[in-house]
Design a protein around this motif. Structure first.
Motif, PDB file in Angstrom:
ATOM      1  N   UNK A   1       6.932 -97.495 -76.050  1.00  0.00           N
ATOM      2  CA  UNK A   1       7.295 -97.174 -74.666  1.00  0.00           C
ATOM      3  C   UNK A   1       8.774 -97.434 -74.437  1.00  0.00           C
ATOM      4  N   UNK A   2       9.329 -96.734 -73.470  1.00  0.00           N
ATOM      5  CA  UNK A   2      10.724 -96.975 -73.106  1.00  0.00           C
ATOM      6  C   UNK A   2      10.881 -98.250 -72.291  1.00  0.00           C
ATOM      7  N   UNK A   3       9.789 -98.775 -71.783  1.00  0.00           N
ATOM      8  CA  UNK A   3       9.847-100.007 -70.985  1.00  0.00           C
ATOM      9  C   UNK A   3       8.678-100.927 -71.378  1.00  0.00           C
ATOM     10  N   UNK A   4       8.714-101.468 -72.595  1.00  0.00           N
ATOM     11  CA  UNK A   4       7.593-102.278 -73.065  1.00  0.00           C
ATOM     12  C   UNK A   4       7.411-103.582 -72.292  1.00  0.00           C
ATOM     13  N   UNK A   5       8.521-104.168 -71.789  1.00  0.00           N
ATOM     14  CA  UNK A   5       8.408-105.423 -71.047  1.00  0.00           C
ATOM     15  C   UNK A   5       7.623-105.228 -69.754  1.00  0.00           C
ATOM     16  N   UNK A   6       7.942-104.163 -69.040  1.00  0.00           N
ATOM     17  CA  UNK A   6       7.237-103.872 -67.785  1.00  0.00           C
ATOM     18  C   UNK A   6       5.755-103.592 -68.044  1.00  0.00           C
ATOM     19  N   UNK A   7       5.474-102.824 -69.106  1.00  0.00           N
ATOM     20  CA  UNK A   7       4.102-102.486 -69.447  1.00  0.00           C
ATOM     21  C   UNK A   7       3.330-103.729 -69.900  1.00  0.00           C
ATOM     22  N   UNK A   8       3.990-104.581 -70.684  1.00  0.00           N
ATOM     23  CA  UNK A   8       3.355-105.815 -71.142  1.00  0.00           C
ATOM     24  C   UNK A   8       3.003-106.736 -69.986  1.00  0.00           C
ATOM     25  N   UNK A   9       3.900-106.840 -69.009  1.00  0.00           N
ATOM     26  CA  UNK A   9       3.645-107.678 -67.827  1.00  0.00           C
ATOM     27  C   UNK A   9       2.474-107.137 -67.014  1.00  0.00           C
ATOM     28  N   UNK A  10       2.384-105.800 -66.915  1.00  0.00           N
ATOM     29  CA  UNK A  10       1.293-105.183 -66.162  1.00  0.00           C
ATOM     30  C   UNK A  10      -0.049-105.405 -66.858  1.00  0.00           C
ATOM     31  N   UNK A  11      -0.037-105.340 -68.185  1.00  0.00           N
ATOM     32  CA  UNK A  11      -1.268-105.595 -68.960  1.00  0.00           C
ATOM     33  C   UNK A  11      -1.740-107.022 -68.716  1.00  0.00           C
ATOM     34  N   UNK A  12      -0.826-107.954 -68.744  1.00  0.00           N
ATOM     35  CA  UNK A  12      -1.158-109.362 -68.525  1.00  0.00           C
ATOM     36  C   UNK A  12      -1.702-109.592 -67.116  1.00  0.00           C
ATOM     37  N   UNK A  13      -1.103-108.925 -66.127  1.00  0.00           N
ATOM     38  CA  UNK A  13      -1.471-109.151 -64.723  1.00  0.00           C
ATOM     39  C   UNK A  13      -2.751-108.405 -64.328  1.00  0.00           C
ATOM     40  N   UNK A  14      -2.857-107.137 -64.708  1.00  0.00           N
ATOM     41  CA  UNK A  14      -3.948-106.304 -64.210  1.00  0.00           C
ATOM     42  C   UNK A  14      -5.189-106.304 -65.112  1.00  0.00           C
ATOM     43  N   UNK A  15      -4.999-106.534 -66.416  1.00  0.00           N
ATOM     44  CA  UNK A  15      -6.146-106.522 -67.335  1.00  0.00           C
ATOM     45  C   UNK A  15      -6.437-107.919 -67.866  1.00  0.00           C
ATOM     46  N   UNK A  16      -5.508-108.830 -67.665  1.00  0.00           N
ATOM     47  CA  UNK A  16      -5.636-110.214 -68.132  1.00  0.00           C
ATOM     48  C   UNK A  16      -5.751-110.284 -69.660  1.00  0.00           C
ATOM     49  N   UNK A  17      -4.923-109.465 -70.311  1.00  0.00           N
ATOM     50  CA  UNK A  17      -4.823-109.495 -71.767  1.00  0.00           C
ATOM     51  C   UNK A  17      -3.375-109.740 -72.165  1.00  0.00           C
TER      52      UNK A  17
END
Length: 286
Positions: free
Chosen positions: A208-224
């Motif tokens: 992804x062009x923005x892996x940090x943003x996507x990683x934070x969203x995964x942690x927050x919304x999916x709890x992974x």
């Protein structure tokens, strides 16, 4: 710690006992009465019982072959097999002896399917809790010790195929050999399922062009959790971050929707994982 270790050994032996019971039921109710021999020592025992018109029972052949194999394994390969293998070997013969030989079905297809299913479950449980029933895997390991050019899986497959063919010759029916192959296939697949686990997970590799943003969203919304791996594009030569995330079945669609919402241009690879150990998944057991 001692109590926990004692409890673990107790559970192991209870599970191995349960596994040998399931194997004995399969041999007495499905495979043995129909001369379906899905490879291994159990298959050899079924063939010998047929040749001798029931004079040499399955449990006798099982002991006569497996006990010498066990002793040879200890002498050649060391004491790594331990008491569990000996216990499972003797336990299988014991339960085959005490359970009645009652034919569950005379339909060869049903006998091969359910016989392979049950014996696969039994062997899988025994393997899962640290035991073996001796047999071709032990014999193959001994042969491999002296002939390292022959791999253990190839030796085991060769022995199993010989047993399957021999079953057809003894029963004077090609059908018997073919049904034995079906049972062998089911047996192997069931063992794999039990050892690898039934609750498959998926691993996502996301460029992804923005892996940090996507990683934070995964942690927050999916709890992974997610891990950023360093990569480099072969065509562009540019450094790229690759996001690695493992989710269970229920979270697959959630993650796909999240990626689509945050980065429609992301390049995503999804691969199946049979077992995941660690935080958030299956506990790592000693």
């Amino acid at each position: 710690m001692k109590n926990k270790k004692w409890y673990k050994y107790f559970i192991d032996y209870v599970a191995i006992t349960f596994g040998t019971i399931i194997m004995a039921l399969s041999l007495n109710m499905f495979l043995g009465p129909n001369t379906i021999a899905p490879g291994g020592v159990s298959g050899i025992a079924i063939v010998i019982q047929k040749i001798t018109n029931g004079f040499v029972k399955i449990e006798v052949t099982n002991l006569l072959i497996n006990i010498p194999l066990f002793i040879g394994g200890v002498l050649v390969l060391g004491k790594s097999f331990g008491a569990k293998t000996l216990y499972a070997t003797i336990g299988l013969s014991f339960f085959v002896k005490i359970f009645p030989n009652s034919v569950a079905t005379s339909n060869l297809l049903l006998a091969s399917i359910f016989g392979g299913l049950l014996i696969g479950i039994g062997i899988g449980i025994i393997f899962r809790f640290g035991g073996t029933t001796g047999g071709t895997d032990l014999g193959a390991a001994i042969i491999n010790k002296y002939f390292p050019g022959l791999s253990i899986p190839k030796i085991m497959m060769s022995i199993d195929l010989i047993v399957v063919v021999f079953a057809g010759i003894v029963d004077k029916k090609l059908d018997t050999a073919l049904y034995s192959i079906i049972s062998l296939y089911i047996l192997v697949k069931v063992i794999d399922q039990i050892l690898e686990g039934l609750s498959y997970s998926k691993a996502f590799l996301i460029i992804s062009n923005n892996p940090e943003k996507l990683g934070s969203a995964i942690l927050k919304e999916i709890d992974r959790g997610a891990t950023i791996l360093k990569g480099k594009g072969m065509y562009t030569g540019n450094d790229r971050n690759v996001l690695l995330c493992v989710v269970n079945r229920a979270e697959i669609t959630k993650l796909k929707n999240l990626i689509n919402k945050l980065d429609k241009n992301a390049f995503v690879m999804v691969t199946e994982i049979h077992e995941v150990l660690g935080e958030g998944f299956t506990e790592i057991k000693s």
